[in-house]
Design a protein around this motif. Structure first.
Motif, short mmCIF file in Angstrom:
data_model
loop_
_atom_site.label_atom_id
_atom_site.label_comp_id
_atom_site.label_asym_id
_atom_site.label_seq_id
_atom_site.Cartn_x
_atom_site.Cartn_y
_atom_site.Cartn_z
N TYR A 129 10.90 23.11 0.29
CA TYR A 129 10.44 22.77 -1.24
C TYR A 129 9.04 23.81 -1.23
O TYR A 129 9.09 24.26 -2.49
CB TYR A 129 10.23 21.55 -1.13
N ARG A 130 8.15 23.85 -0.40
CA ARG A 130 6.87 24.67 -0.34
C ARG A 130 7.24 26.06 -0.61
O ARG A 130 6.72 26.68 -1.18
CB ARG A 130 6.07 24.31 0.50
N ALA A 131 8.14 26.57 0.40
CA ALA A 131 8.35 27.72 0.36
C ALA A 131 9.03 28.36 -0.89
O ALA A 131 8.95 29.30 -1.49
CB ALA A 131 9.65 27.86 1.40
N LYS A 132 9.98 27.64 -1.66
CA LYS A 132 10.31 27.61 -2.66
C LYS A 132 9.50 27.94 -3.99
O LYS A 132 9.26 28.72 -4.78
CB LYS A 132 11.41 26.63 -3.41
N GLN A 133 8.33 26.73 -3.94
CA GLN A 133 7.44 26.96 -4.65
C GLN A 133 6.42 28.45 -4.50
O GLN A 133 6.08 28.75 -5.64
CB GLN A 133 6.28 25.84 -4.52
N ASP A 160 3.07 37.18 -14.73
CA ASP A 160 3.11 36.56 -16.31
C ASP A 160 1.78 36.12 -16.93
O ASP A 160 1.69 36.02 -18.05
CB ASP A 160 4.33 35.44 -16.26
N ILE A 161 0.92 35.50 -16.01
CA ILE A 161 -0.04 34.87 -16.62
C ILE A 161 -1.17 36.13 -16.95
O ILE A 161 -1.66 36.41 -17.79
CB ILE A 161 -0.93 33.81 -15.60
N GLU A 185 4.93 26.53 -17.16
CA GLU A 185 6.10 26.82 -16.33
C GLU A 185 5.66 26.67 -14.65
O GLU A 185 6.46 26.58 -13.88
CB GLU A 185 6.63 28.24 -16.71
N TYR A 186 4.33 27.04 -14.59
CA TYR A 186 3.88 27.28 -13.18
C TYR A 186 2.99 25.97 -12.65
O TYR A 186 2.19 26.15 -11.97
CB TYR A 186 3.23 28.41 -13.21
N GLU A 187 3.08 25.03 -13.24
CA GLU A 187 2.00 23.76 -13.22
C GLU A 187 1.98 23.32 -11.71
O GLU A 187 1.08 23.12 -11.06
CB GLU A 187 2.39 22.71 -14.10
N VAL A 188 3.22 23.40 -11.34
CA VAL A 188 3.16 22.78 -9.73
C VAL A 188 2.63 23.77 -8.88
O VAL A 188 2.25 23.36 -7.62
CB VAL A 188 4.84 22.72 -9.20
N ILE A 189 2.39 25.13 -9.03
CA ILE A 189 1.52 25.88 -8.22
C ILE A 189 0.33 26.60 -8.87
O ILE A 189 -0.07 27.49 -8.44
CB ILE A 189 2.55 27.17 -7.57
N LYS A 190 -0.28 25.54 -9.54
CA LYS A 190 -1.70 26.02 -10.51
C LYS A 190 -2.44 26.37 -9.36
O LYS A 190 -3.05 27.30 -9.57
CB LYS A 190 -1.91 24.71 -11.23
#
Length: 81
Positions: free
Chosen positions: A19-23, A33-34, A54-59
């Motif tokens: 899961y973390r690798a996917k993030q 993008d930012i 879109e990327y909140e989980v990896i903020k």
């Protein structure tokens, strides 16, 4: 978010790692993008927010990749108002 990862790590460590690798695989695209949005002369806060959500989980991860100039721009929001 933290609870989901922590629970996964305790119950199924390989799943949590995957899961973390996917993030983290999203990180280069998130930073790109930012930066694209921030580089626009007429960038608005809404434009930034649309991308950032879109990327909140990896903020924390993308924030660490931004330059001090980029983070200052976000903190002061002078350009984004």
């Amino acid at each position: 978010m933290f609870t989901k990862i922590f629970t996964a790590m305790v119950e199924d460590p390989p799943s949590a790692i995957a899961y973390r690798a996917k993030q983290l695989s999203m990180l280069p695209q998130a930073v790109s993008d930012i930066r694209r949005v921030l580089s626009k002369p007429t960038c608005s806060w809404q434009e930034f927010w649309d991308v950032a959500q879109e990327y909140e989980v990896i903020k924390q991860d993308y924030w660490a990749e931004l330059t001090s100039k980029e983070t200052n721009l976000l903190i002061t929001s002078d350009k984004l108002l």
